[in-house]
Scaffold this active site. Structure first.
Site, PDB file in Angstrom:
ATOM      1  N   LYS A 237       0.929  -1.297  -0.249  1.00 58.91           N
ATOM      2  CA  LYS A 237      -0.005  -0.025  -0.074  1.00 58.91           C
ATOM      3  C   LYS A 237       0.744   1.129   0.047  1.00 58.91           C
ATOM      4  O   LYS A 237       0.552   2.118  -0.916  1.00 58.91           O
ATOM      5  CB  LYS A 237      -1.058   0.091   1.202  1.00 58.91           C
ATOM      6  CG  LYS A 237      -1.834  -1.163   1.475  1.00 58.91           C
ATOM      7  CD  LYS A 237      -2.791  -1.151   2.603  1.00 58.91           C
ATOM      8  CE  LYS A 237      -2.226  -0.940   3.859  1.00 58.91           C
ATOM      9  NZ  LYS A 237      -1.542  -2.256   4.221  1.00 58.91           N
TER      10      LYS A 237
ATOM     11  N   ARG B  63      -8.999   1.017   9.375  1.00 57.53           N
ATOM     12  CA  ARG B  63      -8.733  -0.531   9.344  1.00 57.53           C
ATOM     13  C   ARG B  63      -9.759  -1.422  10.361  1.00 57.53           C
ATOM     14  O   ARG B  63      -9.201  -2.459  10.474  1.00 57.53           O
ATOM     15  CB  ARG B  63      -7.423  -0.283  10.359  1.00 57.53           C
ATOM     16  CG  ARG B  63      -6.046  -1.031   9.573  1.00 57.53           C
ATOM     17  CD  ARG B  63      -4.835  -0.297  10.214  1.00 57.53           C
ATOM     18  NE  ARG B  63      -3.724  -1.290   9.917  1.00 57.53           N
ATOM     19  CZ  ARG B  63      -2.792  -0.718   9.494  1.00 57.53           C
ATOM     20  NH1 ARG B  63      -2.740   0.468   9.040  1.00 57.53           N
ATOM     21  NH2 ARG B  63      -1.617  -1.537   9.324  1.00 57.53           N
TER      22      ARG B  63
ATOM     23  N   ARG C 227      12.102  -5.989   4.617  1.00 50.81           N
ATOM     24  CA  ARG C 227      11.862  -4.384   4.166  1.00 50.81           C
ATOM     25  C   ARG C 227      12.678  -3.531   4.802  1.00 50.81           C
ATOM     26  O   ARG C 227      13.101  -3.812   5.870  1.00 50.81           O
ATOM     27  CB  ARG C 227      10.321  -4.226   4.684  1.00 50.81           C
ATOM     28  CG  ARG C 227       9.868  -2.840   4.390  1.00 50.81           C
ATOM     29  CD  ARG C 227       8.285  -2.601   4.283  1.00 50.81           C
ATOM     30  NE  ARG C 227       7.821  -2.763   5.779  1.00 50.81           N
ATOM     31  CZ  ARG C 227       6.618  -2.519   5.696  1.00 50.81           C
ATOM     32  NH1 ARG C 227       5.786  -2.279   4.840  1.00 50.81           N
ATOM     33  NH2 ARG C 227       5.982  -2.732   7.113  1.00 50.81           N
TER      34      ARG C 227
ATOM     35  N   ARG D 173      11.964  -1.436  10.246  1.00 51.02           N
ATOM     36  CA  ARG D 173      10.725  -1.044  11.449  1.00 51.02           C
ATOM     37  C   ARG D 173      10.859  -2.052  12.624  1.00 51.02           C
ATOM     38  O   ARG D 173      10.888  -3.246  12.406  1.00 51.02           O
ATOM     39  CB  ARG D 173       9.479  -0.921  10.558  1.00 51.02           C
ATOM     40  CG  ARG D 173       9.165   0.363  10.106  1.00 51.02           C
ATOM     41  CD  ARG D 173       7.895   0.287   9.340  1.00 51.02           C
ATOM     42  NE  ARG D 173       6.709  -0.187   9.924  1.00 51.02           N
ATOM     43  CZ  ARG D 173       5.653  -0.446   9.318  1.00 51.02           C
ATOM     44  NH1 ARG D 173       5.215   0.192   7.855  1.00 51.02           N
ATOM     45  NH2 ARG D 173       4.424  -0.868   9.785  1.00 51.02           N
TER      46      ARG D 173
ATOM     47  N   ARG E 124       0.466  -8.577  13.574  1.00 56.87           N
ATOM     48  CA  ARG E 124      -0.239  -7.618  12.880  1.00 56.87           C
ATOM     49  C   ARG E 124      -1.126  -8.406  11.807  1.00 56.87           C
ATOM     50  O   ARG E 124      -2.314  -7.979  11.506  1.00 56.87           O
ATOM     51  CB  ARG E 124       0.725  -6.743  12.250  1.00 56.87           C
ATOM     52  CG  ARG E 124       1.665  -5.912  13.121  1.00 56.87           C
ATOM     53  CD  ARG E 124       3.014  -5.347  12.455  1.00 56.87           C
ATOM     54  NE  ARG E 124       2.669  -4.715  11.206  1.00 56.87           N
ATOM     55  CZ  ARG E 124       3.742  -4.410  10.321  1.00 56.87           C
ATOM     56  NH1 ARG E 124       4.721  -5.075  10.431  1.00 56.87           N
ATOM     57  NH2 ARG E 124       3.469  -3.898   8.984  1.00 56.87           N
TER      58      ARG E 124
HETATM   59  P1  AMP Z   1       1.327   0.456   8.943  1.00 55.36           P
HETATM   60  O1  AMP Z   1       2.558   1.708   8.663  1.00 55.36           O
HETATM   61  O2  AMP Z   1       0.114   1.017   7.929  1.00 55.36           O
HETATM   62  O3  AMP Z   1       2.006  -1.005   8.756  1.00 55.36           O
HETATM   63  O4  AMP Z   1       0.917   0.755  10.487  1.00 55.36           O
HETATM   64  C1  AMP Z   1       2.010   0.593  11.595  1.00 55.36           C
HETATM   65  C2  AMP Z   1       1.092   0.561  12.940  1.00 55.36           C
HETATM   66  O5  AMP Z   1       0.378   1.640  13.288  1.00 55.36           O
HETATM   67  C3  AMP Z   1      -0.269  -0.614  12.907  1.00 55.36           C
HETATM   68  O6  AMP Z   1       0.385  -1.813  13.201  1.00 55.36           O
HETATM   69  C4  AMP Z   1      -0.791   0.175  14.073  1.00 55.36           C
HETATM   70  O7  AMP Z   1      -0.280  -0.247  15.203  1.00 55.36           O
HETATM   71  C5  AMP Z   1      -0.860   1.641  13.601  1.00 55.36           C
HETATM   72  N1  AMP Z   1      -1.851   2.134  12.812  1.00 55.36           N
HETATM   73  C6  AMP Z   1      -1.696   2.397  11.663  1.00 55.36           C
HETATM   74  N2  AMP Z   1      -3.048   2.495  11.018  1.00 55.36           N
HETATM   75  C7  AMP Z   1      -3.959   2.344  12.008  1.00 55.36           C
HETATM   76  C8  AMP Z   1      -5.285   2.515  12.122  1.00 55.36           C
HETATM   77  N3  AMP Z   1      -5.937   3.075  11.008  1.00 55.36           N
HETATM   78  N4  AMP Z   1      -5.821   2.316  13.181  1.00 55.36           N
HETATM   79  C9  AMP Z   1      -5.498   1.795  14.337  1.00 55.36           C
HETATM   80  N5  AMP Z   1      -3.859   1.575  14.290  1.00 55.36           N
HETATM   81  C10 AMP Z   1      -3.281   2.199  13.176  1.00 55.36           C
END
Ligand code: AMP
Length: 214
Positions: free
Chosen positions: A13, A88, A127, A160, A171
């Site tokens: 994404k 999400r 990554r 990360r 996750r």
């Molecule tokens: P990402 O970079 O999209 O993989 O997001 C990393 C982390 O941020 C996730 O594992 C969640 O802990 C938090 N996060 C990102 N987007 C959301 C969301 N819409 N709602 C809640 N937590 C989020």
């Protein structure tokens, strides 16, 4: 045009979303990036979010919903935005719908990107991200020219904290339980597309462009 990209962690994404947004002349809004910036700046919201993120859990809805509303109504989003990582879960999708109605905004495309779990795991484990510009690499599939530094800006590359195997498993579990139900929420909606994101970067991008063109 306003776009939602959703799909499991590691499906691409972020990589595809920023490229597509640039092509469409709209801004990419990645919820995870907003949260990581808040953590880095040690804001009150960032401090609250950090524990959830480190554990691979979702940050509470009231935190992310407020942040998104502020972002999609900012002047630089006036031409359109692409949401990556929001909503999400179903309550977030409902809050987004109410927020859009309140501000007279509409989502033209909801694109679901999918790939098998084995591919997601491979992508996430390898990554690497540039600390300075955020550009993404992969140890095996798209390694930097010089180990540890970004091809674009020379910045330092890092893995990360939540791209560790145990957190990745958490996750993916959260995704299956809380995010996948969004498929039912959006699949009948106007402008919904599902694309196969298991191919290489160019193929996936071509599929996304097609979805955007309708
Ligand atoms: P990402 O970079 O999209 O993989 O997001 C990393 C982390 O941020 C996730 O594992 C969640 O802990 C938090 N996060 C990102 N987007 C959301 C969301 N819409 N709602 C809640 N937590 C989020």
């Amino acid at each position: 045009m306003n776009v939602i990209l959703f799909g499991p962690p590691g499906v691409g994404k972020g990589t595809q979303g920023s490229r597509l947004a640039e092509k469409l002349g709209i801004i990419p809004i990645a919820m995870g990036d907003l949260l990581r910036a808040a953590v880095k700046e040690e804001t009150a919201l960032g401090l609250k979010a950090k524990g959830y993120m480190d554990a691979g859990k979702l940050v509470p809805d009231e935190v992310v919903i407020g942040m998104i509303e502020e972002r999609i109504t900012a002047p630089d989003a006036a031409n359109g935005f692409l949401l990556d990582g929001f909503p999400r879960n179903v309550p977030q999708a409902e809050a987004l719908a109410a927020m859009l109605a309140k501000h007279g905004l509409k989502i033209e495309r909801v694109i679901f990107m999918d790939a098998p779990e084995s591919i997601l795991l491979e992508r996430l484990c390898g990554r690497l991200i540039c600390k300075a510009c955020g550009f993404g690499f992969h140890r095996h599939y798209s390694p930097p020219r010089e180990s540890g530094s970004c091809d674009c800006c020379g910045g330092e590359l890092y893995q990360r904290d939540d791209d560790r195997e145990d957190v990745i498993a958490q996750r993916l579990g959260v995704y299956a339980e809380q995010t996948q139900p969004l498929l039912d929420f959006y699949s009948g909606a106007e402008g919904f597309f599902k694309i196969d994101a298991s191919g290489d970067v160019q193929d996936v991008y071509a599929a996304l462009e097609k979805a955007v063109q309708g």
